[in-house]
Scaffold this motif. Sequence first.
Motif, PDB file in Angstrom:
ATOM      1  N   ASN A 436       9.880  43.893 107.880  1.00 50.78           N
ATOM      2  CA  ASN A 436       8.520  43.418 107.619  1.00 50.78           C
ATOM      3  C   ASN A 436       8.486  42.075 106.899  1.00 50.78           C
ATOM      4  OD1 ASN A 436       9.351  44.078 105.048  1.00 50.78           O
ATOM      5  ND2 ASN A 436       8.108  45.946 104.922  1.00 50.78           N
ATOM      6  N   SER A 437       9.663  41.473 106.715  1.00 49.12           N
ATOM      7  CA  SER A 437       9.784  40.160 106.069  1.00 49.12           C
ATOM      8  C   SER A 437       9.228  40.145 104.650  1.00 49.12           C
ATOM      9  CB  SER A 437       9.087  39.073 106.906  1.00 49.12           C
ATOM     10  OG  SER A 437       9.720  38.948 108.155  1.00 49.12           O
ATOM     11  N   ARG A 438       9.064  41.315 104.042  1.00 51.90           N
ATOM     12  CA  ARG A 438       8.657  41.342 102.641  1.00 51.90           C
ATOM     13  C   ARG A 438       9.805  40.808 101.791  1.00 51.90           C
ATOM     14  NH1 ARG A 438       9.095  44.266  98.073  1.00 51.90           N
ATOM     15  NH2 ARG A 438       7.239  44.453  96.752  1.00 51.90           N
ATOM     16  N   SER A 439       9.488  39.976 100.803  1.00 49.61           N
ATOM     17  CA  SER A 439      10.545  39.352 100.017  1.00 49.61           C
ATOM     18  C   SER A 439      10.175  39.314  98.544  1.00 49.61           C
ATOM     19  CB  SER A 439      10.815  37.926 100.518  1.00 49.61           C
ATOM     20  OG  SER A 439       9.678  37.101 100.303  1.00 49.61           O
ATOM     21  N   ASN A 440      11.211  39.189  97.737  1.00 51.56           N
ATOM     22  CA  ASN A 440      11.042  39.068  96.288  1.00 51.56           C
ATOM     23  C   ASN A 440      12.129  38.144  95.763  1.00 51.56           C
ATOM     24  OD1 ASN A 440      12.156  40.198  93.461  1.00 51.56           O
ATOM     25  ND2 ASN A 440       9.928  40.437  93.518  1.00 51.56           N
ATOM     26  N   GLN A 441      11.738  37.207  94.915  1.00 51.45           N
ATOM     27  CA  GLN A 441      12.694  36.293  94.305  1.00 51.45           C
ATOM     28  C   GLN A 441      12.468  36.243  92.798  1.00 51.45           C
ATOM     29  OE1 GLN A 441      10.633  34.913  96.938  1.00 51.45           O
ATOM     30  NE2 GLN A 441      12.151  35.635  98.424  1.00 51.45           N
ATOM     31  N   ALA A 442      13.533  35.921  92.082  1.00 54.07           N
ATOM     32  CA  ALA A 442      13.441  35.715  90.636  1.00 54.07           C
ATOM     33  C   ALA A 442      14.315  34.529  90.270  1.00 54.07           C
ATOM     34  CB  ALA A 442      13.872  36.956  89.870  1.00 54.07           C
ATOM     35  N   PHE A 443      13.851  33.761  89.299  1.00 55.43           N
ATOM     36  CA  PHE A 443      14.594  32.592  88.833  1.00 55.43           C
ATOM     37  C   PHE A 443      14.621  32.620  87.312  1.00 55.43           C
ATOM     38  CE2 PHE A 443      14.769  28.149  87.381  1.00 55.43           C
ATOM     39  CZ  PHE A 443      15.966  27.768  87.977  1.00 55.43           C
ATOM     40  N   ALA A 444      15.800  32.369  86.736  1.00 51.80           N
ATOM     41  CA  ALA A 444      15.949  32.436  85.281  1.00 51.80           C
ATOM     42  C   ALA A 444      16.770  31.263  84.777  1.00 51.80           C
ATOM     43  CB  ALA A 444      16.614  33.749  84.875  1.00 51.80           C
ATOM     44  N   ILE A 445      16.442  30.821  83.575  1.00 50.23           N
ATOM     45  CA  ILE A 445      17.225  29.824  82.843  1.00 50.23           C
ATOM     46  C   ILE A 445      17.586  30.451  81.500  1.00 50.23           C
ATOM     47  CG2 ILE A 445      17.272  27.519  81.823  1.00 50.23           C
ATOM     48  CD1 ILE A 445      15.117  26.684  83.795  1.00 50.23           C
ATOM     49  N   ASP A 446      18.870  30.446  81.181  1.00 51.85           N
ATOM     50  CA  ASP A 446      19.300  31.037  79.922  1.00 51.85           C
ATOM     51  C   ASP A 446      20.199  30.070  79.171  1.00 51.85           C
ATOM     52  OD1 ASP A 446      21.356  31.461  81.896  1.00 51.85           O
ATOM     53  OD2 ASP A 446      22.347  32.777  80.457  1.00 51.85           O
ATOM     54  N   SER A 447      20.277  30.255  77.874  1.00 54.00           N
ATOM     55  CA  SER A 447      21.130  29.393  77.056  1.00 54.00           C
ATOM     56  C   SER A 447      21.661  30.184  75.877  1.00 54.00           C
ATOM     57  CB  SER A 447      20.359  28.171  76.547  1.00 54.00           C
ATOM     58  OG  SER A 447      19.385  28.554  75.588  1.00 54.00           O
ATOM     59  N   ARG A 448      22.769  29.721  75.381  1.00 52.34           N
ATOM     60  CA  ARG A 448      23.337  30.267  74.151  1.00 52.34           C
ATOM     61  C   ARG A 448      23.852  29.119  73.308  1.00 52.34           C
ATOM     62  NH1 ARG A 448      27.975  31.607  71.531  1.00 52.34           N
ATOM     63  NH2 ARG A 448      27.738  33.382  70.115  1.00 52.34           N
ATOM     64  N   MET A 449      23.373  29.023  72.086  1.00 52.34           N
ATOM     65  CA  MET A 449      23.845  28.013  71.152  1.00 52.34           C
ATOM     66  C   MET A 449      24.639  28.722  70.063  1.00 52.34           C
ATOM     67  SD  MET A 449      22.709  25.351  72.585  1.00 52.34           S
ATOM     68  CE  MET A 449      23.189  24.162  71.328  1.00 52.34           C
ATOM     69  N   GLY A 450      25.952  28.504  70.061  1.00 51.06           N
ATOM     70  CA  GLY A 450      26.810  29.100  69.050  1.00 51.06           C
ATOM     71  C   GLY A 450      27.031  28.119  67.921  1.00 51.06           C
ATOM     72  N   PHE A 451      26.352  28.331  66.809  1.00 50.37           N
ATOM     73  CA  PHE A 451      26.454  27.406  65.679  1.00 50.37           C
ATOM     74  C   PHE A 451      27.756  27.603  64.905  1.00 50.37           C
ATOM     75  CE2 PHE A 451      21.897  28.414  66.299  1.00 50.37           C
ATOM     76  CZ  PHE A 451      21.492  27.178  66.786  1.00 50.37           C
ATOM     77  N   SER A 452      28.290  28.824  64.950  1.00 49.98           N
ATOM     78  CA  SER A 452      29.542  29.164  64.285  1.00 49.98           C
ATOM     79  C   SER A 452      30.029  30.462  64.912  1.00 49.98           C
ATOM     80  CB  SER A 452      29.322  29.332  62.777  1.00 49.98           C
ATOM     81  OG  SER A 452      28.631  30.544  62.513  1.00 49.98           O
ATOM     82  N   PRO A 453      31.226  30.940  64.550  1.00 44.86           N
ATOM     83  CA  PRO A 453      31.670  32.227  65.104  1.00 44.86           C
ATOM     84  C   PRO A 453      30.771  33.398  64.731  1.00 44.86           C
ATOM     85  CG  PRO A 453      33.527  31.024  64.192  1.00 44.86           C
ATOM     86  CD  PRO A 453      32.293  30.280  63.776  1.00 44.86           C
TER      87      PRO A 453
END
Length: 750
Positions: A436-453
């Motif tokens: 039936n050509s039904r579709s679903n998409q998802a888009f994500a942007i992620d980040s991690r800033m490690g300031f120290s251990p």
Amino acid sequence: MLHVIAVSFLIGILLILNTNLAHAGKANVSDDDLNDQKLLQAEKISGKIRIDGILNENFWKQAKFSSEFQQQEPGDGDPPSEKTEIAALYNDDYLYFAVKCFDSEPEKIIRTELRRDAFMDKNDYFEILLDTYHDKRSGFYFLFNPYGNKRDAKLDDEGRNYNPEWDGIWECKAKIIDQGWFAEIAIPWKTLRFVEGEEIYFGANFGRMIRRKNEKLDWNHIPRNVGTWSIFKLTYAGHLGPFHNLKQGGNLEFQPFVVGGLQNDLQTDFDFLRNLDMGLDAKMNITSNLVADLTFNTDFAQVEADQERVNLTRFSLYFPEKRDFFLEGAEIFNTSGGSFRGHRGMGGTPQIFYSRRIGISNGQQIPLWGGAKVTGKIGKYTIGVLDMQTREKKYTFYDEQTTVPSTNFGVFRLKRDLFTRSSVGILFTSKIEENNSRSNQAFAIDSRMGFSPTMSLTTLVASSNTSDESDKKNKMANASFNWRTDIYGAGLSFLDIQENFNPEMGFVRRKDVRKTSANIFYSPRSERFKAVRKFSYSISGSYLTDQQNYLLERSVSASYRIFFENSARLMMRLAREYEYLPYDWEVRENIEVKEGIYQGYSFWAAFRSNEARPLNLALTSAVSHYYGGTRYSMSSGINWTGFSRFTLNSDLNFNQVELPDASFHTFTVSNRLIYAFSTEAYIKAYIQYNSDRLRFDDRVKWNVNILFRYIFRPGSDFYIVYNQEQLVGNNNDELTNRTLMAKVVYFWRK
């Protein structure tokens, strides 16, 4: 949509990128870096070592052993109570290690596990961590006990993305002798991923657990203050090398399989159906650090059944992935972002890609035509591409005929390293139903800033789009700050999920919410009580509203924990909770909770005994308010290794719910019995009982899963699997599934 053609196109782009970025990924180490951390020198040899755990080859007599191990627990940086030595050698095909774990009381060495990939935290063990890209982020993890039993994993982001289901091809043999226990390890270069070069170094660290003393050692010392699972802190790793003119080798791997047996269930109208099928899994090294996985007619006959669990909330339960094809490389497709574990119904950060959406529907296996996956690292870029195609399947669910159309699933992941321990990435998922050509998409942007251990900030923003649904209010965002040391810690998290956010290839426990969470703890070391290693005090709170800022849930809790020197633990928590129920909800059939505000207290206590004992227990008890009534909960976990080669794991969970107008109880038992003939063969019986009668028309549910596995050569397996699911009681016994299957997998590498 990521069809096979698109995947091929992306592979071509990655090859071009690999050519341009190869120099950026070269694992050079400066003289200053070598001087800053320990170096375990690896000497090249011309011959081959027989792996038997005896260490009698002349090569080992000439090797340079390092014994510079220190305590991490209980004394931070103190000399170890027992001596440990390690040496490394290599040739064109293998990386070898020799490990000497000396012990003044070898008769007290603890070894109970013989089953491949079993948890060995209740054993003496030794661990090896290899940072093969020397990027101080990702690595290969190898662990073994005095039996020579193996467990391994791949990790990224210093263990924050940790995949213990990766099964590498490597050899290990161990022996207990008068001086302690010794081991030999051989890891083929074909198993690892690295950037080839004339002279390269790996990052490396090593650890040892002396279980009866609860003493943890490390080679390149990691301060205890950096927190738990510290061996994964690759910024503290030493160096291993130098390796000259290494070549990956092994460009092709094939795993053909044949599976056959008998099936008798609802899908066969309870007539025995004889099944015989075959398929193929293949792996191709595009470059030394980029690999393509292919699968055709994918089969998961040997996968263990999900654990029976009771859901007393309004929201879906999360079940872990257990299928090998999706587990290998799973750490690459994970996105950053996290929040503290909430209380009932509050949930956590959505998972944008949840691989159980592929090939599983309402607990039913959906047949897979096959698919392709490309994973690896090019310079500072981590890349993952996945494309899978399922077949159409019709089945009956709650007396209704259900049709799952043939569907294409695609995932693309790209992440770039920043600075020492930071990163930013994107993730795209696509699902298209072909009829039936039904579709679903998802888009994500992620980040991690490690300031120290010990300090980091993670963020995740995402949106979804469905062809037959509104594209408004379809976004989510999460930010989480965490600071955690051995003694102090704190965190703050914010989560916002709009009402139409719907990543159909992901897992979202709850929509149309905004949640703020905070946590702080203090864990001082004990100086007064010799039996206690440390105490822990924590306070946490959560505040949940809908998108109009109407209060839905609120919780404030205080916790107290005692960690004993022998690894036992005592834990208690008191919480004050508030919940608004926006509609009448049927908890169980004919038992309804009315819309309204409910609030009260809950108390939880747990104890876990000494893990070094043959019999160790985990006991939990809780009393909490429950929609105007009271919920009493008790659970126990039993682990018994009293007989050699035999292990019993038993989990019991009981709930008694008392509501103003009704009451009911649930009881589940999960027993896992394992007998290991050797490190290559074992038999396991997984027997489950669920007495949640109001779910099963006043009947109880039995699940039986019996598995025999024989590893007749590395990577090659023979399985016999028996599954049975049955509803019993109310003069209406019903056999819902009975399957007997045999499967042979053969591994071939060129």
